[in-house]
Design a protein around this motif. Sequence first.
Motif, PDB file in Angstrom:
ATOM      1  N   THR A   1       0.830  -1.204   0.000  1.00  0.00           N
ATOM      2  CA  THR A   1       0.000   0.000   0.000  1.00  0.00           C
ATOM      3  C   THR A   1       0.865   1.254   0.000  1.00  0.00           C
ATOM      4  OG1 THR A   1      -1.715  -1.159   1.245  1.00  0.00           O
ATOM      5  CG2 THR A   1      -1.811   1.240   1.239  1.00  0.00           C
ATOM      6  N   ALA A   2       1.940   1.216   0.776  1.00  0.00           N
ATOM      7  CA  ALA A   2       2.837   2.369   0.849  1.00  0.00           C
ATOM      8  C   ALA A   2       3.472   2.654  -0.509  1.00  0.00           C
ATOM      9  CB  ALA A   2       3.917   2.120   1.899  1.00  0.00           C
ATOM     10  N   ILE A   3       3.831   1.607  -1.247  1.00  0.00           N
ATOM     11  CA  ILE A   3       4.415   1.799  -2.577  1.00  0.00           C
ATOM     12  C   ILE A   3       3.412   2.493  -3.490  1.00  0.00           C
ATOM     13  CG2 ILE A   3       5.179   0.616  -4.676  1.00  0.00           C
ATOM     14  CD1 ILE A   3       6.458  -1.493  -2.926  1.00  0.00           C
ATOM     15  N   ILE A   4       2.172   2.011  -3.496  1.00  0.00           N
ATOM     16  CA  ILE A   4       1.150   2.591  -4.378  1.00  0.00           C
ATOM     17  C   ILE A   4       0.896   4.053  -4.025  1.00  0.00           C
ATOM     18  CG2 ILE A   4      -1.282   2.479  -5.052  1.00  0.00           C
ATOM     19  CD1 ILE A   4      -1.102  -0.564  -4.651  1.00  0.00           C
ATOM     20  N   VAL A   5       0.759   4.344  -2.724  1.00  0.00           N
ATOM     21  CA  VAL A   5       0.489   5.716  -2.307  1.00  0.00           C
ATOM     22  C   VAL A   5       1.655   6.637  -2.662  1.00  0.00           C
ATOM     23  CG1 VAL A   5       0.143   7.206  -0.299  1.00  0.00           C
ATOM     24  CG2 VAL A   5      -1.073   5.031  -0.452  1.00  0.00           C
TER      25      VAL A   5
END
Length: 331
Positions: free
Chosen positions: A297-301
Amino acid sequence: MSLLKSRDVLLGGAILVLLALIASRFPGFVAPSNLVRVFTDTSPLLILALGQTVVILTRCIDLSVAANLALTGMVCAMLNAAAPGVPVAVILTMAVALGALMGMVNGVMVWKLSIPPIVVTLGTMTIYRGIIFLISEGAWVNAHEMSAAFTDFPRVQILGLPVLAWVGIAAALGMALLIARTPLGRAFYAVGGNPHAAVYTGISVGKTQFWAFTLSGALAGLCGYLWVARYAVAYVDIAGGFELEVVAACVIGGISIAGGAGTILGTILGALFLGIIKNALPVIHISPFWQMAISGTAIIVAVTLNSRKSKGKGRIILRRAQDGALEGAKA
């Protein structure tokens, strides 16, 4: 203040807020002894993320770092089990050299064969995992088969910090100096920022990417020994999926997937952010298996935020160009 510097400040602030929130319910988490343990646990991620940083800066990606770590760690463990008298210094040197060699394999295929980096490193990731199974026949190397000198080295305390933590600090300082003070460090940014312009200034894009992969591989090899020695076990699936956390640390720290932008400080903060979350999850009674979901999720955000900022800059430039054209027409 520039975007990159402000992003580092914001991420640093987010880490402090995160620590404050955790400490409000579990004060022991921010005790100095526990923070040292958290940083020590995060050091392998930090070291690998530093290597990944220079690869991403050159518009590449290395998905084989965890497999490199696992293969090097298995080789070190098997060597120690077969010949316990081999000095740790020799094993460390061999680990770095073996890791660098695997990085060179990636670099050569990207440079000389022009194969996309993601394809190369996906392939070598699978190959390296397969080699681990072949040389070990699927067997584990356990603590009782390792010498005391081999397993104790990462735990030796120096000025209150384990050697593993000092290696993480040394890697961060060394990488910061490389990026800021050497032609190779500047070439990483030049190649990622504008490869065509880099060629006109005499920089070889392929060779620069080769050295980025080599450096990433060497740091992965170093982590291979440190990981196996610290946890006193080696097996086929060691550090499985860890490459996702490595990429996440870089992207959260502001390293642009498009290459040519980011700071070493950002990578350090990104690794610390993930390290704190990973260590805090059991404390707040959340399964550590959520770490993978959080990393993804952190990568996408982070990539989304980077993309939106880049698009915003593009619209401003276009608007200025249109305004200039209108003024010229009126004149």
